[in-house]
Every structure is written in C-alpha cells, then in structure tokens.
Design an enzyme around this catalytic site. Sequence first.
Site, PDB file in Angstrom:
ATOM      1  N   ARG A 267     -26.474  33.262  30.190  1.00  0.00           N
ATOM      2  CA  ARG A 267     -27.808  33.826  29.965  1.00  0.00           C
ATOM      3  C   ARG A 267     -27.752  34.885  28.875  1.00  0.00           C
ATOM      4  O   ARG A 267     -28.625  34.927  27.998  1.00  0.00           O
ATOM      5  CB  ARG A 267     -28.346  34.431  31.278  1.00  0.00           C
TER       6      ARG A 267
ATOM      7  N   ASP B 192     -33.945  28.141  32.345  1.00  0.00           N
ATOM      8  CA  ASP B 192     -33.398  27.209  33.333  1.00  0.00           C
ATOM      9  C   ASP B 192     -31.882  27.209  33.178  1.00  0.00           C
ATOM     10  O   ASP B 192     -31.364  27.110  32.061  1.00  0.00           O
ATOM     11  CB  ASP B 192     -33.962  25.796  33.139  1.00  0.00           C
TER      12      ASP B 192
ATOM     13  N   LYS C  65     -21.578  41.285  32.986  1.00  0.00           N
ATOM     14  CA  LYS C  65     -21.906  39.850  33.079  1.00  0.00           C
ATOM     15  C   LYS C  65     -22.705  39.431  31.843  1.00  0.00           C
ATOM     16  O   LYS C  65     -22.411  38.419  31.207  1.00  0.00           O
ATOM     17  CB  LYS C  65     -22.698  39.558  34.368  1.00  0.00           C
TER      18      LYS C  65
ATOM     19  N   PHE D 279     -26.060  37.003  41.515  1.00  0.00           N
ATOM     20  CA  PHE D 279     -26.861  36.166  42.421  1.00  0.00           C
ATOM     21  C   PHE D 279     -26.339  34.738  42.332  1.00  0.00           C
ATOM     22  O   PHE D 279     -25.425  34.434  41.547  1.00  0.00           O
ATOM     23  CB  PHE D 279     -28.351  36.244  42.034  1.00  0.00           C
TER      24      PHE D 279
ATOM     25  N   TYR E 187     -24.585  31.423  42.229  1.00  0.00           N
ATOM     26  CA  TYR E 187     -23.188  30.990  42.260  1.00  0.00           C
ATOM     27  C   TYR E 187     -22.210  32.048  41.745  1.00  0.00           C
ATOM     28  O   TYR E 187     -21.005  31.782  41.647  1.00  0.00           O
ATOM     29  CB  TYR E 187     -23.032  29.713  41.411  1.00  0.00           C
TER      30      TYR E 187
ATOM     31  N   GLY F 138     -32.928  38.358  39.808  1.00  0.00           N
ATOM     32  CA  GLY F 138     -31.643  38.539  39.115  1.00  0.00           C
ATOM     33  C   GLY F 138     -31.774  38.205  37.636  1.00  0.00           C
ATOM     34  O   GLY F 138     -31.227  38.905  36.774  1.00  0.00           O
TER      35      GLY F 138
ATOM     36  N   GLU G  86     -41.036  22.070  38.209  1.00  0.00           N
ATOM     37  CA  GLU G  86     -39.761  21.651  37.602  1.00  0.00           C
ATOM     38  C   GLU G  86     -39.672  20.140  37.662  1.00  0.00           C
ATOM     39  O   GLU G  86     -39.635  19.560  38.746  1.00  0.00           O
ATOM     40  CB  GLU G  86     -38.576  22.285  38.341  1.00  0.00           C
TER      41      GLU G  86
ATOM     42  N   THR H  33     -40.252  33.599  36.089  1.00  0.00           N
ATOM     43  CA  THR H  33     -39.223  33.216  37.054  1.00  0.00           C
ATOM     44  C   THR H  33     -39.555  33.774  38.430  1.00  0.00           C
ATOM     45  O   THR H  33     -40.307  34.750  38.540  1.00  0.00           O
ATOM     46  CB  THR H  33     -37.828  33.739  36.616  1.00  0.00           C
TER      47      THR H  33
HETATM   48  P1  ITT Z   1     -36.572  30.116  38.592  1.00  0.00           P
HETATM   49  O1  ITT Z   1     -36.523  28.618  38.420  1.00  0.00           O
HETATM   50  O2  ITT Z   1     -37.807  30.614  39.282  1.00  0.00           O
HETATM   51  O3  ITT Z   1     -36.312  30.865  37.302  1.00  0.00           O
HETATM   52  P2  ITT Z   1     -34.108  29.705  40.057  1.00  0.00           P
HETATM   53  O4  ITT Z   1     -33.191  30.654  40.765  1.00  0.00           O
HETATM   54  O5  ITT Z   1     -34.528  28.464  40.779  1.00  0.00           O
HETATM   55  O6  ITT Z   1     -35.375  30.551  39.570  1.00  0.00           O
HETATM   56  P3  ITT Z   1     -32.783  28.053  38.087  1.00  0.00           P
HETATM   57  O7  ITT Z   1     -33.508  26.838  38.484  1.00  0.00           O
HETATM   58  O8  ITT Z   1     -32.564  28.314  36.636  1.00  0.00           O
HETATM   59  O9  ITT Z   1     -33.483  29.370  38.674  1.00  0.00           O
HETATM   60  O10 ITT Z   1     -31.383  28.156  38.776  1.00  0.00           O
HETATM   61  C1  ITT Z   1     -30.641  27.061  39.147  1.00  0.00           C
HETATM   62  C2  ITT Z   1     -29.609  27.468  40.126  1.00  0.00           C
HETATM   63  O11 ITT Z   1     -28.541  28.093  39.437  1.00  0.00           O
HETATM   64  C3  ITT Z   1     -30.057  28.432  41.214  1.00  0.00           C
HETATM   65  O12 ITT Z   1     -29.406  28.026  42.392  1.00  0.00           O
HETATM   66  C4  ITT Z   1     -29.565  29.785  40.737  1.00  0.00           C
HETATM   67  O13 ITT Z   1     -29.249  30.626  41.816  1.00  0.00           O
HETATM   68  C5  ITT Z   1     -28.322  29.377  39.964  1.00  0.00           C
HETATM   69  N1  ITT Z   1     -28.105  30.271  38.831  1.00  0.00           N
HETATM   70  C6  ITT Z   1     -28.866  30.376  37.723  1.00  0.00           C
HETATM   71  N2  ITT Z   1     -28.381  31.316  36.912  1.00  0.00           N
HETATM   72  C7  ITT Z   1     -27.297  31.827  37.538  1.00  0.00           C
HETATM   73  C8  ITT Z   1     -26.391  32.848  37.226  1.00  0.00           C
HETATM   74  O14 ITT Z   1     -26.498  33.564  36.130  1.00  0.00           O
HETATM   75  N3  ITT Z   1     -25.415  33.091  38.086  1.00  0.00           N
HETATM   76  C9  ITT Z   1     -25.287  32.393  39.225  1.00  0.00           C
HETATM   77  N4  ITT Z   1     -26.111  31.423  39.618  1.00  0.00           N
HETATM   78  C10 ITT Z   1     -27.108  31.153  38.770  1.00  0.00           C
END
Ligand code: ITT
Length: 221
Positions: free
Chosen positions: A206, A60, A200, A179, A181, A10, A31, A6
């Site tokens: 997650r 994801d 959390k 982090f 949302y 976070g 992706e 990743t």
């Molecule tokens: P990687 O793909 O490199 O893992 P990313 O932040 O792009 O990092 P995702 O595509 O899984 O990861 O995330 C999709 C969106 O959802 C992205 O805007 C994240 O900030 C948000 N997100 C993912 N998990 C979250 C969580 O636990 N709490 C809040 N927002 C989350």
Amino acid sequence: MLRYVTTNEGKVREAEEYLEEVAALDYDYPEIQADSLEAVAAYGARKAYDYAGEPVVVDDAGLYLEGFDGFPGPYSAYVEDTLGVERVGRLARREDATGAQFRCVIAYCDGDPFEASPEPVDTGERRGQDLAAEDRATATTDETVAGGDGAEDARVAPVKLFTGAVPGTIVEPRGDGGFGYDPIFEHDGRTFAEMSAAEKNAISHRGRALAKFAEWYQGRS
Ligand code: ITT
C-alpha cells in the site's frame, strides 16, 4: 476533498501518512468477482465516484501465496472471513508454501479524463473488448489507466491505477499492529504486525502504491 473509500480503518490510517487532505468515506462499494485487483478497484472507483460526486480513491489489496498459484489473491477478504488468518497461515506452512506477496491497487476517479500517460484513458469506446484480459495484461505495470471490469453500468468514467507489491514469508502469527494478514506476513525478519504504521508504510504494497499516487496527485491538483 479527496475521499478514501473503504470500510477498513487500517487502510485509512496508512493512507493518511501519504495524503494531506483526505477523508475516509465509509461506503461499501460493490466488489465484482474478477481475477485481478485492477478490475475490482476500477469498478469500485467508478461506483464510488457516482455515489460521492467528488474525487475518490478505492484501494483493493490481497495476499498472494506463491505455492498456491496466487490464492487467495482477489478473494483475500472472503478467505479471511471464512477460514481466518491463522488457518491460512497454518495451511501455507503445512503445505510448505510460505513464499508470498502482498499486492495493492489504488484506483482514482474524479470523472475527468487524465493526461494520456502511458496510454489513453478508457471510455465507452472500449466497450465490447475483452477488458478482463486487458486488466490482466496491465497487472504488472506500475501505473496505468484501467480498461474496465466487464460490467456495463460503471464503465464510463476514466480511472487511473497505481500498484504496489511487497514480497514476504508466511510465518506463525506475531505482533499486535496492523490488520488482516499482517501477523502472518514476515518481511525482513519482522511481521507487518510487529511494525509501526510508519515502518509498514515505508515498505508495504500500500505504501508503494500510495507513494506513486501521491506524487501524481500533487502534480495534478
Ligand atoms: P474495503 O474493501 O472496504 O477497502 P477490505 O478490508 O475488504 O476493505 P480489501 O478487499 O482490499 O479490503 O482486502 C482484502 C483482504 O486483504 C482483507 O481480508 C484485508 O484484511 C486484507 N488486507 C488488505 N490489505 C492488507 C494489509 O495491508 N495487511 C494485511 N492484510 C491486508
């Protein structure tokens, strides 16, 4: 060594609470555009395994607004980058569409086939089928083996999927933790950004997916 693939620190912090021997791998796997997190994660895990040559986990995740038919869902990162979290929150509240869910899919790949539970691992034999539809069909199961992603080049290695979801409500931003949302996602009276990482994790999408994965992975190694 297990690699948590990743670019998001976070996620790594949260994963470390569940997995003893894990190291982050900052690899921006491609992706694919797909309407399921499962398809995106499965494709990413195969690509990351090809790249790293050791066991990998790709995670994801997305925010699903019930009143918006699940938007932004798999497009959550793009929407965070373009609209921003606060505007998404305002939009949902203005439209009275504050019911929401976070979902997370963890995809594991180490190149080996898995014990066939609950269904056989995918291989090249499944080429040509409507794999995207299969991914949608399996989206509600807790633990499954991915069909694939619709792309030819990263479909061979088997991938095992673990999912987690948590319901919540979209509120005005509160809190400094977490982090993405987290500040607008309230669960049981507090936003995820108002919780410690451990709090959390105990209830989050997650955390739920990681708990299932950690249990399975312990039995495997
Ligand atoms: P990687 O793909 O490199 O893992 P990313 O932040 O792009 O990092 P995702 O595509 O899984 O990861 O995330 C999709 C969106 O959802 C992205 O805007 C994240 O900030 C948000 N997100 C993912 N998990 C979250 C969580 O636990 N709490 C809040 N927002 C989350």
